[in-house]
Write a protein that holds these residues in place. Structure first.
Motif, PDB file in Angstrom:
ATOM      1  N   VAL A  82      -4.008   2.093 -17.722  1.00 46.61           N
ATOM      2  CA  VAL A  82      -3.997   2.770 -16.420  1.00 46.61           C
ATOM      3  C   VAL A  82      -3.179   1.956 -15.420  1.00 46.61           C
ATOM      4  CG1 VAL A  82      -5.440   3.494 -14.473  1.00 46.61           C
ATOM      5  CG2 VAL A  82      -6.192   3.947 -16.811  1.00 46.61           C
ATOM      6  N   ARG A  83      -3.411   0.645 -15.402  1.00 51.92           N
ATOM      7  CA  ARG A  83      -2.663  -0.230 -14.491  1.00 51.92           C
ATOM      8  C   ARG A  83      -1.162  -0.155 -14.770  1.00 51.92           C
ATOM      9  NH1 ARG A  83      -5.568  -5.066 -14.360  1.00 51.92           N
ATOM     10  NH2 ARG A  83      -6.548  -4.159 -12.571  1.00 51.92           N
ATOM     11  N   ALA A  84      -0.775  -0.198 -16.042  1.00 52.41           N
ATOM     12  CA  ALA A  84       0.646  -0.131 -16.406  1.00 52.41           C
ATOM     13  C   ALA A  84       1.262   1.188 -15.958  1.00 52.41           C
ATOM     14  CB  ALA A  84       0.810  -0.318 -17.911  1.00 52.41           C
ATOM     15  N   SER A  85       0.519   2.268 -16.126  1.00 55.85           N
ATOM     16  CA  SER A  85       1.012   3.582 -15.709  1.00 55.85           C
ATOM     17  C   SER A  85       1.211   3.659 -14.195  1.00 55.85           C
ATOM     18  CB  SER A  85       0.035   4.664 -16.167  1.00 55.85           C
ATOM     19  OG  SER A  85       0.435   5.923 -15.698  1.00 55.85           O
ATOM     20  N   VAL A  86       0.243   3.130 -13.441  1.00 52.94           N
ATOM     21  CA  VAL A  86       0.352   3.136 -11.978  1.00 52.94           C
ATOM     22  C   VAL A  86       1.533   2.288 -11.527  1.00 52.94           C
ATOM     23  CG1 VAL A  86      -0.787   2.372  -9.849  1.00 52.94           C
ATOM     24  CG2 VAL A  86      -2.075   3.664 -11.548  1.00 52.94           C
ATOM     25  N   GLU A  87       1.708   1.114 -12.138  1.00 48.21           N
ATOM     26  CA  GLU A  87       2.814   0.244 -11.738  1.00 48.21           C
ATOM     27  C   GLU A  87       4.161   0.838 -12.140  1.00 48.21           C
ATOM     28  OE1 GLU A  87       2.050  -3.782 -12.979  1.00 48.21           O
ATOM     29  OE2 GLU A  87       0.673  -4.091 -11.291  1.00 48.21           O
ATOM     30  N   GLN A  88       4.183   1.587 -13.229  1.00 49.73           N
ATOM     31  CA  GLN A  88       5.426   2.248 -13.621  1.00 49.73           C
ATOM     32  C   GLN A  88       5.789   3.327 -12.604  1.00 49.73           C
ATOM     33  OE1 GLN A  88       5.227   4.197 -17.402  1.00 49.73           O
ATOM     34  NE2 GLN A  88       7.428   4.546 -17.492  1.00 49.73           N
ATOM     35  N   THR A  89       4.791   4.025 -12.106  1.00 53.97           N
ATOM     36  CA  THR A  89       5.032   5.095 -11.141  1.00 53.97           C
ATOM     37  C   THR A  89       5.296   4.567  -9.736  1.00 53.97           C
ATOM     38  OG1 THR A  89       3.565   6.535 -12.416  1.00 53.97           O
ATOM     39  CG2 THR A  89       4.077   7.221 -10.171  1.00 53.97           C
ATOM     40  N   PHE A  90       4.481   3.613  -9.285  1.00 55.96           N
ATOM     41  CA  PHE A  90       4.548   3.174  -7.894  1.00 55.96           C
ATOM     42  C   PHE A  90       5.159   1.788  -7.693  1.00 55.96           C
ATOM     43  CE2 PHE A  90       1.028   6.211  -8.094  1.00 55.96           C
ATOM     44  CZ  PHE A  90       1.459   7.122  -7.151  1.00 55.96           C
ATOM     45  N   GLY A  91       5.483   1.101  -8.774  1.00 53.01           N
ATOM     46  CA  GLY A  91       6.107  -0.206  -8.660  1.00 53.01           C
ATOM     47  C   GLY A  91       5.119  -1.330  -8.932  1.00 53.01           C
ATOM     48  N   PRO A  92       5.674  -2.504  -9.278  1.00 50.74           N
ATOM     49  CA  PRO A  92       4.817  -3.652  -9.567  1.00 50.74           C
ATOM     50  C   PRO A  92       3.966  -4.047  -8.363  1.00 50.74           C
ATOM     51  CG  PRO A  92       7.096  -4.089 -10.199  1.00 50.74           C
ATOM     52  CD  PRO A  92       7.083  -2.795  -9.451  1.00 50.74           C
ATOM     53  N   GLY A  93       2.745  -4.409  -8.646  1.00 57.09           N
ATOM     54  CA  GLY A  93       1.848  -4.862  -7.587  1.00 57.09           C
ATOM     55  C   GLY A  93       1.232  -3.745  -6.766  1.00 57.09           C
ATOM     56  N   ALA A  94       1.388  -2.505  -7.212  1.00 56.15           N
ATOM     57  CA  ALA A  94       0.866  -1.378  -6.437  1.00 56.15           C
ATOM     58  C   ALA A  94      -0.658  -1.421  -6.305  1.00 56.15           C
ATOM     59  CB  ALA A  94       1.284  -0.054  -7.079  1.00 56.15           C
ATOM     60  N   LEU A  95      -1.327  -2.060  -7.238  1.00 61.06           N
ATOM     61  CA  LEU A  95      -2.787  -2.118  -7.196  1.00 61.06           C
ATOM     62  C   LEU A  95      -3.326  -3.400  -6.582  1.00 61.06           C
ATOM     63  CD1 LEU A  95      -3.607  -0.596 -10.683  1.00 61.06           C
ATOM     64  CD2 LEU A  95      -3.817   0.483  -8.450  1.00 61.06           C
ATOM     65  N   GLU A  96      -2.450  -4.283  -6.115  1.00 56.91           N
ATOM     66  CA  GLU A  96      -2.898  -5.521  -5.489  1.00 56.91           C
ATOM     67  C   GLU A  96      -3.580  -5.210  -4.168  1.00 56.91           C
ATOM     68  OE1 GLU A  96      -2.740  -8.503  -6.975  1.00 56.91           O
ATOM     69  OE2 GLU A  96      -1.895  -7.397  -8.670  1.00 56.91           O
ATOM     70  N   ARG A  97      -4.563  -6.012  -3.821  1.00 52.74           N
ATOM     71  CA  ARG A  97      -5.273  -5.825  -2.563  1.00 52.74           C
ATOM     72  C   ARG A  97      -4.367  -6.205  -1.404  1.00 52.74           C
ATOM     73  NH1 ARG A  97     -11.332  -8.161  -3.443  1.00 52.74           N
ATOM     74  NH2 ARG A  97     -11.837  -6.819  -5.188  1.00 52.74           N
ATOM     75  N   ALA A  98      -4.319  -5.343  -0.428  1.00 52.07           N
ATOM     76  CA  ALA A  98      -3.555  -5.641   0.777  1.00 52.07           C
ATOM     77  C   ALA A  98      -4.440  -6.433   1.732  1.00 52.07           C
ATOM     78  CB  ALA A  98      -3.086  -4.351   1.442  1.00 52.07           C
ATOM     79  N   GLU A  99      -3.855  -7.437   2.353  1.00 56.89           N
ATOM     80  CA  GLU A  99      -4.586  -8.213   3.352  1.00 56.89           C
ATOM     81  C   GLU A  99      -4.631  -7.418   4.650  1.00 56.89           C
ATOM     82  OE1 GLU A  99      -6.193 -11.174   3.215  1.00 56.89           O
ATOM     83  OE2 GLU A  99      -5.852 -11.095   1.059  1.00 56.89           O
ATOM     84  N   PRO A 100      -5.779  -7.313   5.273  1.00 55.74           N
ATOM     85  CA  PRO A 100      -5.854  -6.598   6.550  1.00 55.74           C
ATOM     86  C   PRO A 100      -5.058  -7.345   7.616  1.00 55.74           C
ATOM     87  CG  PRO A 100      -7.955  -7.614   6.017  1.00 55.74           C
ATOM     88  CD  PRO A 100      -7.057  -7.824   4.848  1.00 55.74           C
ATOM     89  N   ALA A 101      -4.539  -6.596   8.543  1.00 56.91           N
ATOM     90  CA  ALA A 101      -3.752  -7.185   9.619  1.00 56.91           C
ATOM     91  C   ALA A 101      -4.647  -8.084  10.462  1.00 56.91           C
ATOM     92  CB  ALA A 101      -3.151  -6.083  10.489  1.00 56.91           C
ATOM     93  N   GLU A 102      -4.067  -9.188  10.893  1.00 54.85           N
ATOM     94  CA  GLU A 102      -4.807 -10.102  11.757  1.00 54.85           C
ATOM     95  C   GLU A 102      -4.944  -9.468  13.134  1.00 54.85           C
ATOM     96  OE1 GLU A 102      -6.233 -13.074  11.260  1.00 54.85           O
ATOM     97  OE2 GLU A 102      -5.745 -13.022   9.134  1.00 54.85           O
ATOM     98  N   ARG A 103      -6.101  -9.625  13.718  1.00 56.67           N
ATOM     99  CA  ARG A 103      -6.330  -9.121  15.069  1.00 56.67           C
ATOM    100  C   ARG A 103      -6.699 -10.286  15.951  1.00 56.67           C
ATOM    101  NH1 ARG A 103      -9.674  -3.526  14.781  1.00 56.67           N
ATOM    102  NH2 ARG A 103      -8.071  -2.333  13.741  1.00 56.67           N
ATOM    103  N   GLY A 104      -6.277 -10.219  17.158  1.00 56.69           N
ATOM    104  CA  GLY A 104      -6.574 -11.290  18.092  1.00 56.69           C
ATOM    105  C   GLY A 104      -7.834 -10.982  18.883  1.00 56.69           C
ATOM    106  N   GLY A 105      -8.224 -11.925  19.677  1.00 54.44           N
ATOM    107  CA  GLY A 105      -9.371 -11.701  20.547  1.00 54.44           C
ATOM    108  C   GLY A 105     -10.668 -12.162  19.925  1.00 54.44           C
TER     109      GLY A 105
END
Length: 183
Positions: A82-105
């Protein structure tokens, strides 16, 4: 108890924490201890794992996939396919966790929760002392930690090793042989 740990055993505990942090896990489990034993080149625990054909990359991939992979495997779904299929369709690292944007305050500061040992890892570290004492050793080494991980039946690390064909009794024989050869 930690005063009995050899330098290598202490390193294994520190590296287990690093493994949990790198994988984004909130708790250190026996699976992280196994990964740390595999990274600790030279310890008896490492030597025995390698003699049994256990590879760091394979175990790390399994741990990174989590228990969901085992559940999916049980119903016939290959997570790697499944992972290989997703990466073939959407590119390498497509399933990696995205870091949330830093917020100030003040209200948006993120605090990193401390990584703690889960119950299985705590039990394994306690069992390592019992195993060392049963062998009449006055120290706790990587070999005792490995045996304790295998003895702790509820831990993921022991389950992973048993799936690879390791048993407590066979591992004990290998540890005793390695200790005799090291002496």
């Amino acid at each position: 108890m930690f005063e009995r740990f050899t330098d290598r055993a202490r390193t294994v505990v520190r590296v287990a924490k690093q493994e949990a942090d790198e994988l984004g896990h909130q708790a250190i489990g026996t699976e992280h201890i196994v990964l740390a034993l595999l990274r600790d080149d030279g310890g008896i625990g490492h030597t025995v794992l390698r003699a049994c054909g256990i590879e760091y990359d394979a175990i790390r991939a399994t741990v990174a996939a989590g228990d969901d992979a085992a559940a999916l495997r049980s119903i016939g779904i290959d997570l790697n396919a499944v992972r290989a299929s997703v990466e073939q369709t959407f590119g390498p690292g497509a399933l990696e966790r995205a870091e949330p944007a830093e917020r100030g305050g003040f209200l948006f500061r993120r605090s990193k929760l401390p990584t703690r040992f889960n119950n299985g890892a705590k039990k394994s570290l306690e069992l390592s002392l019992r195993i060392a004492l049963s062998l009449k050793h006055n120290y706790i080494g990587t070999e005792h930690i490995l045996l304790a991980v295998l003895k702790e039946e509820r831990g993921s690390g022991g389950r992973l090793l048993r799936e690879q064909g390791m048993t407590y009794d066979r591992t004990m024989d290998l540890v005793l042989t390695a200790l005799k050869n090291a002496a």
